[in-house]
Design a protein around this motif. Sequence first.
Motif, PDB file in Angstrom:
ATOM      1  N   ASN A   1      32.639  34.042  34.880  1.00 28.42           N
ATOM      2  CA  ASN A   1      32.134  34.899  35.940  1.00 28.42           C
ATOM      3  C   ASN A   1      32.552  34.463  37.336  1.00 28.42           C
ATOM      4  O   ASN A   1      32.805  35.276  38.195  1.00 28.42           O
ATOM      5  CB  ASN A   1      30.595  34.986  35.880  1.00 28.42           C
ATOM      6  CG  ASN A   1      30.156  35.841  34.712  1.00 28.42           C
ATOM      7  OD1 ASN A   1      30.891  36.730  34.307  1.00 28.42           O
ATOM      8  ND2 ASN A   1      28.990  35.572  34.167  1.00 28.42           N
ATOM      9  N   ASN A   2      32.581  33.160  37.585  1.00 27.24           N
ATOM     10  CA  ASN A   2      32.881  32.689  38.928  1.00 27.24           C
ATOM     11  C   ASN A   2      34.384  32.532  39.117  1.00 27.24           C
ATOM     12  O   ASN A   2      34.988  31.577  38.675  1.00 27.24           O
ATOM     13  CB  ASN A   2      32.173  31.341  39.191  1.00 27.24           C
ATOM     14  CG  ASN A   2      32.276  30.944  40.646  1.00 27.24           C
ATOM     15  OD1 ASN A   2      33.118  31.443  41.383  1.00 27.24           O
ATOM     16  ND2 ASN A   2      31.420  30.037  41.052  1.00 27.24           N
TER      17      ASN A   2
ATOM     18  N   ILE B   1      40.466  42.063  35.832  1.00 27.03           N
ATOM     19  CA  ILE B   1      40.166  41.407  37.110  1.00 27.03           C
ATOM     20  C   ILE B   1      41.447  40.988  37.821  1.00 27.03           C
ATOM     21  O   ILE B   1      41.560  41.078  39.039  1.00 27.03           O
ATOM     22  CB  ILE B   1      39.213  40.212  36.916  1.00 27.03           C
ATOM     23  CG1 ILE B   1      38.740  39.716  38.281  1.00 27.03           C
ATOM     24  CG2 ILE B   1      39.862  39.087  36.130  1.00 27.03           C
ATOM     25  CD1 ILE B   1      37.545  38.792  38.212  1.00 27.03           C
TER      26      ILE B   1
ATOM     27  N   TYR C   1      42.491  42.837  41.297  1.00 29.36           N
ATOM     28  CA  TYR C   1      42.684  41.937  42.437  1.00 29.36           C
ATOM     29  C   TYR C   1      44.072  42.165  43.044  1.00 29.36           C
ATOM     30  O   TYR C   1      44.249  42.254  44.263  1.00 29.36           O
ATOM     31  CB  TYR C   1      42.516  40.486  41.960  1.00 29.36           C
ATOM     32  CG  TYR C   1      42.308  39.446  43.044  1.00 29.36           C
ATOM     33  CD1 TYR C   1      42.262  39.784  44.397  1.00 29.36           C
ATOM     34  CD2 TYR C   1      42.164  38.106  42.705  1.00 29.36           C
ATOM     35  CE1 TYR C   1      42.071  38.813  45.375  1.00 29.36           C
ATOM     36  CE2 TYR C   1      41.972  37.127  43.673  1.00 29.36           C
ATOM     37  CZ  TYR C   1      41.933  37.492  45.003  1.00 29.36           C
ATOM     38  OH  TYR C   1      41.748  36.526  45.961  1.00 29.36           O
TER      39      TYR C   1
ATOM     40  N   THR D   1      27.420  51.208  36.438  1.00 22.95           N
ATOM     41  CA  THR D   1      27.645  49.770  36.600  1.00 22.95           C
ATOM     42  C   THR D   1      26.804  48.963  35.615  1.00 22.95           C
ATOM     43  O   THR D   1      26.937  47.748  35.538  1.00 22.95           O
ATOM     44  CB  THR D   1      27.301  49.322  38.035  1.00 22.95           C
ATOM     45  OG1 THR D   1      25.958  49.696  38.323  1.00 22.95           O
ATOM     46  CG2 THR D   1      28.240  49.959  39.040  1.00 22.95           C
TER      47      THR D   1
ATOM     48  N   ASP E   1      31.790  47.946  35.731  1.00 26.88           N
ATOM     49  CA  ASP E   1      30.821  46.852  35.859  1.00 26.88           C
ATOM     50  C   ASP E   1      31.488  45.510  36.146  1.00 26.88           C
ATOM     51  O   ASP E   1      30.880  44.456  35.976  1.00 26.88           O
ATOM     52  CB  ASP E   1      29.962  46.752  34.599  1.00 26.88           C
ATOM     53  CG  ASP E   1      30.792  46.532  33.334  1.00 26.88           C
ATOM     54  OD1 ASP E   1      32.040  46.501  33.435  1.00 26.88           O
ATOM     55  OD2 ASP E   1      30.197  46.386  32.250  1.00 26.88           O
ATOM     56  N   GLY E   2      32.749  45.537  36.575  1.00 24.48           N
ATOM     57  CA  GLY E   2      33.475  44.296  36.854  1.00 24.48           C
ATOM     58  C   GLY E   2      33.130  43.714  38.212  1.00 24.48           C
ATOM     59  O   GLY E   2      32.533  44.377  39.065  1.00 24.48           O
ATOM     60  N   GLN E   3      33.559  42.455  38.415  1.00 25.39           N
ATOM     61  CA  GLN E   3      33.250  41.748  39.658  1.00 25.39           C
ATOM     62  C   GLN E   3      33.844  42.416  40.889  1.00 25.39           C
ATOM     63  O   GLN E   3      33.281  42.348  41.970  1.00 25.39           O
ATOM     64  CB  GLN E   3      33.790  40.311  39.574  1.00 25.39           C
ATOM     65  CG  GLN E   3      33.039  39.444  38.588  1.00 25.39           C
ATOM     66  CD  GLN E   3      33.838  38.201  38.243  1.00 25.39           C
ATOM     67  OE1 GLN E   3      34.647  38.216  37.343  1.00 25.39           O
ATOM     68  NE2 GLN E   3      33.610  37.123  38.953  1.00 25.39           N
TER      69      GLN E   3
ATOM     70  N   GLU F   1      26.670  46.494  48.056  1.00 25.33           N
ATOM     71  CA  GLU F   1      27.348  45.751  46.985  1.00 25.33           C
ATOM     72  C   GLU F   1      28.562  45.000  47.530  1.00 25.33           C
ATOM     73  O   GLU F   1      28.791  43.837  47.202  1.00 25.33           O
ATOM     74  CB  GLU F   1      27.781  46.715  45.874  1.00 25.33           C
ATOM     75  CG  GLU F   1      26.626  47.173  44.989  1.00 25.33           C
ATOM     76  CD  GLU F   1      27.057  48.211  43.966  1.00 25.33           C
ATOM     77  OE1 GLU F   1      28.244  48.619  43.989  1.00 25.33           O
ATOM     78  OE2 GLU F   1      26.210  48.634  43.159  1.00 25.33           O
TER      79      GLU F   1
ATOM     80  N   MET G   1      29.390  40.835  48.066  1.00 22.14           N
ATOM     81  CA  MET G   1      30.583  40.149  47.562  1.00 22.14           C
ATOM     82  C   MET G   1      31.352  39.417  48.642  1.00 22.14           C
ATOM     83  O   MET G   1      31.762  38.280  48.475  1.00 22.14           O
ATOM     84  CB  MET G   1      31.531  41.160  46.914  1.00 22.14           C
ATOM     85  CG  MET G   1      31.206  41.475  45.492  1.00 22.14           C
ATOM     86  SD  MET G   1      32.600  42.291  44.731  1.00 22.14           S
ATOM     87  CE  MET G   1      33.804  40.987  44.687  1.00 22.14           C
TER      88      MET G   1
END
Length: 684
Positions: A280-281, A372, A376, A428, A451-453, A544, A548
């Motif tokens: 997750n991080n 991701i 990105y 989400t 529902d992704g970062q 949201e 972030m």
Amino acid sequence: MQKGHIGVTTENIFPIIKKYLYSDHEIFLRELVSNAVDATQKLKTLASVGEFKGELGKTAVKVILDEKKKTVTISDRGVGMTAEEIDKYINQVAFSGANEFLEKYKKDANAIIGHFGLGFYSSFMVSKKVDIITKSFKDDSQAVKWSCDGSPEYTLEETNKEDRGTDIVLHIDDENKQYATKSEIDKLLKKYCRFLPVEVVFGKETEWKDGKEVDTDKDNVINDTKPLWTRTPSELKDEDYSKFYRDLYPMSEDPLFNIHLNVDYPFNLTGVLYFPKLKNNVEVQKNKIQLYCNQVYVTDSVEGIVPEFLTLLHGVLDSPDIPLNVSRSYLQSDGNVKKISSHITKKVADRLEEIFKKDRKIFEEKWDDLKIFVEYGMLTEEKFYDRAKKYTLLKNTEGKYFTFDEYKDIIKGNQTDKNKQLIYLYTTDLLAQHSFIEAAKNKGYDVLVMDGQLDSHFINHLESKFENSSFVRVDGDVVDKLIQKEDTAKLDLTEAQKSDLTTIFSSQVPNVDKANFIVSFEALSEKDAPVMITQQEFMRRMKEMSAMGGGPMSFYGEMPDSYNLVVNGNHALVKQVLEAEEKEVGEKVASTRSKVESLEKKKAELEKAKEGKKDEEIPQADKDELEDLTKKITELNKKKDEELSGFASKNKVVSQLIDLALLSNNMLKGEALTKFVKRSIELI
């Protein structure tokens, strides 16, 4: 014996070396072992072109530690040096042995980093004294010993040395005594020298015998001289790439894909990059790409060399076009580095497209982990977006995957609003927003899972790219308003009923941390929920993104969440509440409302009489009467609200409807949830 001054322009060369030449003192071992490797490769090059006729024999570089004497010796059987070369390459710092050698043998010597010069002087960062004992490969050469204690003074004398090559002996100073320990030397060799192209030996291999670790007769070779990225892809199998990944990252899960880079024009670049399975991080995963220069480790801080989004990848890059002593300012200005960055972006995009076209099923199976990286990249690199949009996937709540074009074709018939806008509905949280998803499906709509970062940012980006399109979360409004069509249902409520219901419902909303609720009314069908909670799309999305990234939108993060408590005015249970209100407090509320309306009429007349007049022209009596009317209206409205609130507090259906709406949004917790459960049992 010869004594002299080192040929430098300042007496302060050594303090400068100790403090500023390299950012890390531990680099000394990399520099000296690399020099020894270069000297060895030079001899091999000379042998290959016939300029050295002797036997090469064992060519391993040895690192020898004497913990008692606190010395570290780096020993090679390479070209060695004569007294004249010592004077030229060591005493006259301005020269570099590698430059002259490369000029002469540039066709065969492209693996040479640099012989002596400033790299050698890094030894003084950790040493109180350095000795060079060397003998040239040339016939009838005399071995010499050079010594220096960290001042510009040195000694140079003849000595005895049977074999060709060079021994650098470091007498480690007290400030750096950790570098005279086996564990530290072992750690540094594994970090900086594990892929050097010449064998590097440190002591002997060990084995367990009689309950303790003992040395064997076998040399402990710490490096792989032909690492995976130096070999051609055609000779490698999937298992080879997997093994290399496990060697680099022993505790990691298997990667998703790999990309083998092999570029020789317009710059030199080899390497293998892996797409890891990210936790997750995201931040924790950065700095996992190791940068090498001709198999010599440089750094794992590759920002500036690879695009920002690819710092999430793992693996190895190797380029002789990037210097060993990398600085950020150098990277930002160097043309080769910019070309390398651009090329890596292209290669990654092309490799992903190749996998997508070759085996879409596998690509889809790995997409949830892969997206991701892709998102990105699309957010931060315009060229990558243009390449990746062909194979970037959207997933719906059924678990099916679509390219942008495929999905547009699926939804354009039913999800285009009255203004010809294409509406992409998304969730989400499949569980928390389940009731809204079902309502949308019942209307024939399709819902994406976002529902992704990075999805809150990615949605904004797609809206800026897609023509006449917008993204709306399924709980952003009641289902009939998610995609506005021409036809709208009629609301069967009077203004007085809406006013009363506003007070009834708002008075019973339990305290929810950092949340405000505004009662609104919609004309929905009997099949729709009697009460639901929605959140305005813009504000929620801003909050949201603020959570972030902070920055210009950080103030949104400080604001309370604003929700709509939507009452379905056409639902039987809402009408039931109105009937109960009419029966229990209707007469009192109607009487109070009548008085308020009468006073409001008088107030309006007085307000009209004031129009166009200055304050001093208005009689004081009129001012007093207006103030008195305002006060009475406020008191009567307060009385009416108290009547309605009192009714609402006793009416279990009101609280139950609110709590059901909160529960469907995962917002009913603690004491409020306990009361709901108890009330549910009572109503049953």
